[in-house]
Design a protein around this motif. Structure first.
Motif, PDB file in Angstrom:
ATOM      1  N   TYR A  86       0.831  -1.201   0.000  1.00  0.00           N
ATOM      2  CA  TYR A  86       0.000   0.000   0.000  1.00  0.00           C
ATOM      3  C   TYR A  86       0.871   1.260   0.000  1.00  0.00           C
ATOM      4  CZ  TYR A  86      -3.342   3.541   1.422  1.00  0.00           C
ATOM      5  OH  TYR A  86      -4.097   4.688   1.473  1.00  0.00           O
ATOM      6  N   THR A  87       1.899   1.284   0.843  1.00  0.00           N
ATOM      7  CA  THR A  87       2.732   2.481   0.937  1.00  0.00           C
ATOM      8  C   THR A  87       3.566   2.701  -0.325  1.00  0.00           C
ATOM      9  OG1 THR A  87       4.488   1.216   2.021  1.00  0.00           O
ATOM     10  CG2 THR A  87       2.876   2.322   3.439  1.00  0.00           C
ATOM     11  N   ALA A  88       3.906   1.628  -1.027  1.00  0.00           N
ATOM     12  CA  ALA A  88       4.794   1.763  -2.183  1.00  0.00           C
ATOM     13  C   ALA A  88       4.061   1.869  -3.512  1.00  0.00           C
ATOM     14  CB  ALA A  88       5.761   0.573  -2.234  1.00  0.00           C
ATOM     15  N   ARG A  89       2.865   1.245  -3.641  1.00  0.00           N
ATOM     16  CA  ARG A  89       2.214   1.160  -4.947  1.00  0.00           C
ATOM     17  C   ARG A  89       0.816   1.761  -4.996  1.00  0.00           C
ATOM     18  NH1 ARG A  89       6.214  -0.361  -8.329  1.00  0.00           N
ATOM     19  NH2 ARG A  89       4.506  -0.566  -9.857  1.00  0.00           N
ATOM     20  N   VAL A  90       0.125   1.839  -3.863  1.00  0.00           N
ATOM     21  CA  VAL A  90      -1.276   2.251  -3.870  1.00  0.00           C
ATOM     22  C   VAL A  90      -1.453   3.686  -3.399  1.00  0.00           C
ATOM     23  CG1 VAL A  90      -3.589   1.751  -2.979  1.00  0.00           C
ATOM     24  CG2 VAL A  90      -2.031  -0.131  -3.520  1.00  0.00           C
ATOM     25  N   ALA A  91      -0.777   4.046  -2.328  1.00  0.00           N
ATOM     26  CA  ALA A  91      -0.935   5.383  -1.766  1.00  0.00           C
ATOM     27  C   ALA A  91      -0.467   6.451  -2.751  1.00  0.00           C
ATOM     28  CB  ALA A  91      -0.151   5.498  -0.453  1.00  0.00           C
ATOM     29  N   ARG A  92      -1.037   7.631  -2.625  1.00  0.00           N
ATOM     30  CA  ARG A  92      -0.626   8.739  -3.473  1.00  0.00           C
ATOM     31  C   ARG A  92       0.839   9.096  -3.211  1.00  0.00           C
ATOM     32  NH1 ARG A  92      -5.818  12.932  -3.165  1.00  0.00           N
ATOM     33  NH2 ARG A  92      -7.362  11.463  -4.070  1.00  0.00           N
ATOM     34  N   PRO A  93       1.565   9.491  -4.244  1.00  0.00           N
ATOM     35  CA  PRO A  93       3.001   9.779  -4.060  1.00  0.00           C
ATOM     36  C   PRO A  93       3.297  10.781  -2.956  1.00  0.00           C
ATOM     37  CG  PRO A  93       2.468   9.671  -6.385  1.00  0.00           C
ATOM     38  CD  PRO A  93       1.159   9.589  -5.656  1.00  0.00           C
ATOM     39  N   ARG A  94       2.448  11.790  -2.792  1.00  0.00           N
ATOM     40  CA  ARG A  94       2.732  12.809  -1.784  1.00  0.00           C
ATOM     41  C   ARG A  94       2.539  12.282  -0.355  1.00  0.00           C
ATOM     42  NH1 ARG A  94      -2.350  17.085  -1.911  1.00  0.00           N
ATOM     43  NH2 ARG A  94      -4.028  15.565  -1.553  1.00  0.00           N
ATOM     44  N   TRP A  95       1.748  11.185  -0.218  1.00  0.00           N
ATOM     45  CA  TRP A  95       1.523  10.624   1.101  1.00  0.00           C
ATOM     46  C   TRP A  95       2.544   9.548   1.474  1.00  0.00           C
ATOM     47  CZ3 TRP A  95      -1.449  13.129   4.275  1.00  0.00           C
ATOM     48  CH2 TRP A  95      -2.519  13.868   3.789  1.00  0.00           C
ATOM     49  N   ARG A  96       3.274   9.038   0.506  1.00  0.00           N
ATOM     50  CA  ARG A  96       4.180   7.920   0.778  1.00  0.00           C
ATOM     51  C   ARG A  96       5.272   8.259   1.786  1.00  0.00           C
ATOM     52  NH1 ARG A  96       4.598   5.757  -5.516  1.00  0.00           N
ATOM     53  NH2 ARG A  96       2.375   5.139  -5.649  1.00  0.00           N
ATOM     54  N   PRO A  97       5.953   9.418   1.683  1.00  0.00           N
ATOM     55  CA  PRO A  97       6.951   9.731   2.719  1.00  0.00           C
ATOM     56  C   PRO A  97       6.355   9.809   4.118  1.00  0.00           C
ATOM     57  CG  PRO A  97       7.247  11.145   0.808  1.00  0.00           C
ATOM     58  CD  PRO A  97       5.949  10.441   0.616  1.00  0.00           C
ATOM     59  N   LEU A  98       5.148  10.354   4.234  1.00  0.00           N
ATOM     60  CA  LEU A  98       4.507  10.438   5.548  1.00  0.00           C
ATOM     61  C   LEU A  98       4.165   9.060   6.090  1.00  0.00           C
ATOM     62  CD1 LEU A  98       2.116  13.482   4.954  1.00  0.00           C
ATOM     63  CD2 LEU A  98       4.357  13.464   6.077  1.00  0.00           C
ATOM     64  N   LEU A  99       3.750   8.152   5.211  1.00  0.00           N
ATOM     65  CA  LEU A  99       3.453   6.791   5.654  1.00  0.00           C
ATOM     66  C   LEU A  99       4.718   6.071   6.123  1.00  0.00           C
ATOM     67  CD1 LEU A  99       0.880   5.735   2.907  1.00  0.00           C
ATOM     68  CD2 LEU A  99       0.413   6.292   5.299  1.00  0.00           C
ATOM     69  N   VAL A 100       5.828   6.301   5.421  1.00  0.00           N
ATOM     70  CA  VAL A 100       7.097   5.701   5.852  1.00  0.00           C
ATOM     71  C   VAL A 100       7.503   6.244   7.219  1.00  0.00           C
ATOM     72  CG1 VAL A 100       9.543   5.502   5.320  1.00  0.00           C
ATOM     73  CG2 VAL A 100       7.852   5.257   3.500  1.00  0.00           C
ATOM     74  N   VAL A 101       7.314   7.537   7.435  1.00  0.00           N
ATOM     75  CA  VAL A 101       7.601   8.128   8.745  1.00  0.00           C
ATOM     76  C   VAL A 101       6.709   7.513   9.817  1.00  0.00           C
ATOM     77  CG1 VAL A 101       7.523  10.251  10.095  1.00  0.00           C
ATOM     78  CG2 VAL A 101       8.485  10.276   7.801  1.00  0.00           C
TER      79      VAL A 101
END
Length: 297
Positions: free
Chosen positions: A112-127
């Protein structure tokens, strides 16, 4: 004048030294690696050598003092005592169970964090995934002790279904260790999935492959080295842990607890027990070496 001459001579010496190092890249590399390799040899490998050596010593049965006499009695007792064998197998089983649960839980989160979530949200999800690592180890374990205790949050959530929480014991230990080490599995899987070319997935779909076949034939081979790399961390940390089982494990014992309990009374036996995780982890590394996981660490 004398000061200027000395400064000029010093600069000339530095230039000649720099030129000599520039012409000898191997010497430059050796000097660069000298300090970390010395630290590795003296502190890390030296400590392991002392550990292995002390495992062949014995103790005075009256004073409990270490006697530096070469003997294999500690390893003979380790391999012939049923309790020790049971604890070793239980520790390996817990480490494998934690690793398997981390893999099962990490895949959907990482996908989800790498392929589904919007690109702008991915760094926040990793954090957000990294956030639990910023909290104290003991705080997280004691929080799980409160969750799993009698009348705790687990019992409260399961009560409407006529169930109760696992309480303290082996399941609680596996559950807590899975929570502790899960980010170490999610991050490498997330990185591998983020680097997976979308063209491969499109080509698989164009050739008529269903989602399951695409996962088995395209995604899994590309992500497997990262999964193996994450498993090295989760397996080794779970195998050597002893604090979690003391807090939420009830009467359960793992090999780390035996090492801790023997340090004061029988240090050579504790050293012999301490060699078991080292050997198991080395065998585990050799088993996954062919997957390319060591290059993903």
């Amino acid at each position: 004048m004398a000061t200027d001459a000395g400064t000029a001579a010093g600069r000339g010496t530095l230039r000649r030294l720099a030129g000599s190092l520039h012409r000898r890249p191997r010497l430059r590399l050796a000097l660069l690696l000298c300090a970390p390799l010395l630290w590795l040899a003296v502190l890390y490998l030296g400590s392991l050598a002392v550990l292995f050596a002390s495992a062949f010593w014995t103790t005075n049965s009256f004073t409990s003092q270490v006697v530096r006499v070469w003997t294999t009695d500690n390893f003979h007792e380790l391999f012939t005592t049923p309790v020790f064998r049971e604890v070793v197998w239980r520790s390996v089983g817990v480490a494998l169970a934690v690793t398997a649960l981390c893999v099962v839980l990490a895949f959907p989160v990482a996908y989800y964090t790498a392929r589904v979530a919007r690109p702008r949200w991915r760094p926040l999800l990793v954090v957000a995934i990294l956030t639990p690592l910023w909290a104290s180890y003991l705080v997280k374990v004691y929080a799980w002790r409160l969750i799993l205790s009698q009348g705790g949050l687990a019992d409260w959530l399961l009560a409407p279904f006529g169930l109760s929480g696992p309480g303290f014991g082996l399941p609680a230990t596996v559950l807590t260790l899975t929570y502790l080490w899960l980010p170490y599995m999610i991050l490498p899987v997330h990185t591998a999935l983020a680097q997976l070319p979308a063209s491969l997935l499109d080509a698989s779909a164009d050739l008529g492959a269903r989602a399951g076949r695409t996962f088995r034939s395209v995604v899994l081979p590309m992500v497997l080295p990262s999964v193996a790399a994450g498993s090295v961390v989760t397996f080794s940390l779970s195998l050597g842990d002893y604090i979690t089982v003391q807090i939420v494990g009830g009467k359960t014992q793992l090999i780390g607890n035996l090492v801790y309990s023997n340090i004061e009374l029988n240090l050579p036996m504790a050293a012999a027990l301490g060699t078991v995780p080292v050997v198991v982890i080395v065998l585990y590394l050799l088993a996954i070496r062919r997957t390319g996981a060591l290059n993903s660490l």
